[in-house]
Motif scaffolding. Structure first.
Motif, PDB file in Angstrom:
ATOM      1  N   ASP A  29       0.826  -1.214   0.000  1.00  0.00           N
ATOM      2  CA  ASP A  29       0.000   0.000   0.000  1.00  0.00           C
ATOM      3  C   ASP A  29       0.858   1.261   0.000  1.00  0.00           C
ATOM      4  O   ASP A  29       0.616   2.182  -0.782  1.00  0.00           O
ATOM      5  N   PHE A  30       1.864   1.292   0.867  1.00  0.00           N
ATOM      6  CA  PHE A  30       2.741   2.461   0.918  1.00  0.00           C
ATOM      7  C   PHE A  30       3.538   2.604  -0.379  1.00  0.00           C
ATOM      8  O   PHE A  30       3.731   3.703  -0.887  1.00  0.00           O
ATOM      9  N   GLN A  33       1.231   3.858  -3.077  1.00  0.00           N
ATOM     10  CA  GLN A  33       0.872   5.241  -2.768  1.00  0.00           C
ATOM     11  C   GLN A  33       1.954   6.195  -3.246  1.00  0.00           C
ATOM     12  O   GLN A  33       1.668   7.291  -3.719  1.00  0.00           O
ATOM     13  N   ARG A  34       3.197   5.744  -3.173  1.00  0.00           N
ATOM     14  CA  ARG A  34       4.322   6.587  -3.595  1.00  0.00           C
ATOM     15  C   ARG A  34       4.658   6.395  -5.074  1.00  0.00           C
ATOM     16  O   ARG A  34       5.622   6.961  -5.569  1.00  0.00           O
ATOM     17  N   LYS A  88      -3.028   5.426   4.568  1.00  0.00           N
ATOM     18  CA  LYS A  88      -2.468   4.717   3.432  1.00  0.00           C
ATOM     19  C   LYS A  88      -2.903   5.333   2.113  1.00  0.00           C
ATOM     20  O   LYS A  88      -2.543   4.867   1.067  1.00  0.00           O
ATOM     21  N   GLU A  89      -3.696   6.380   2.176  1.00  0.00           N
ATOM     22  CA  GLU A  89      -4.122   7.045   0.952  1.00  0.00           C
ATOM     23  C   GLU A  89      -3.726   8.506   1.015  1.00  0.00           C
ATOM     24  O   GLU A  89      -3.678   9.095   2.075  1.00  0.00           O
ATOM     25  N   VAL A  90      -3.461   9.068  -0.132  1.00  0.00           N
ATOM     26  CA  VAL A  90      -3.141  10.480  -0.211  1.00  0.00           C
ATOM     27  C   VAL A  90      -4.438  11.247  -0.012  1.00  0.00           C
ATOM     28  O   VAL A  90      -5.420  10.981  -0.711  1.00  0.00           O
ATOM     29  N   SER A  94      -8.117   9.721  -4.812  1.00  0.00           N
ATOM     30  CA  SER A  94      -8.559   8.342  -4.824  1.00  0.00           C
ATOM     31  C   SER A  94      -8.224   7.752  -6.187  1.00  0.00           C
ATOM     32  O   SER A  94      -8.790   8.157  -7.201  1.00  0.00           O
ATOM     33  N   ILE A 100      -2.868   3.922 -10.630  1.00  0.00           N
ATOM     34  CA  ILE A 100      -1.614   3.808  -9.883  1.00  0.00           C
ATOM     35  C   ILE A 100      -0.533   3.193 -10.769  1.00  0.00           C
ATOM     36  O   ILE A 100       0.601   3.657 -10.805  1.00  0.00           O
TER      37      ILE A 100
END
Length: 137
Positions: A29-30, A33-34, A88-90, A94, A100
Motif C-alpha cells: 500500500d505504501f 501510494q508513492r 495509506k491514501e493520499v 482516490s 496507480i
C-alpha cells in the motif's frame, strides 16, 4: 467424546483484540501510494524483487532489519508500518489500480528525463487534460 468442548479462557473469548497486521499488504500500500515499483525498492535496498514480492504476498515475514531497509526506501519511519491509524491514501486523491500503475510507469520513465523534458511532458499533460475537460463538458 462427542459432547466434549474446548474451553477458552474468558479473556480470550471476550476480547478478540486488534486485527493482526499484514505487513506485506501494508508495504505494498505504501509503495503504490508513492508510485514506486518493486524494482524501485530493489534498487534502494539491495533486496531482490522476488523477495519483495514474497513479502508483499504474505509468503515471507521480513526481519526488523529488512523492514527498516524497506521503510527507508519508502522514506518512512519504521513505526509507520505498525501504526493503527496509519494513513495509506493520499488525502483528496482516490486512485484505482490502473491509475496507480499508469502513474508508476510515468514516474519510472520521467526519472531519466532532464528538467527541460520534464517541463515539456508536464505541458503536454496539461494540454491533454484541458482537451479532455472540454470534450467532457
Amino acid at each position: 467424546m462427542e459432547h466434549m468442548q474446548t474451553a477458552l479462557p474468558s479473556a480470550m473469548a471476550a476480547s478478540p483484540g486488534p486485527a493482526p497486521i499484514n505487513i506485506g499488504t501494508t508495504i505494498r500500500d505504501f509503495r503504490l501510494q508513492r508510485g514506486m515499483s518493486q524494482g524501485d525498492i530493489e534498487k534502494r535496498t539491495g533486496l531482490l524483487r522476488c523477495y519483495l514480492s514474497r513479502v508483499e504476498n504474505g509468503h515471507t515475514v521480513p526481519s526488523l532489519e529488512t523492514l527498516q531497509k524497506i521503510a527507508s526506501a519508502l522514506d518512512l519511519p519504521l513505526s509507520q508500518f505498525f501504526a493503527e491509524d496509519s494513513v495509506k491514501e493520499v488525502p483528496g486523491m482516490s486512485l484505482n489500480e490502473d491509475e496507480i500503475r499508469f502513474l508508476t510507469q510515468v514516474q519510472r520513465y520521467s526519472a531519466h528525463l532532464g528538467e527541460t523534458d520534464r517541463r515539456l511532458l508536464l505541458a503536454m499533460v496539461r494540454k491533454f487534460a484541458a482537451t479532455a475537460t472540454l470534450s467532457i463538458s
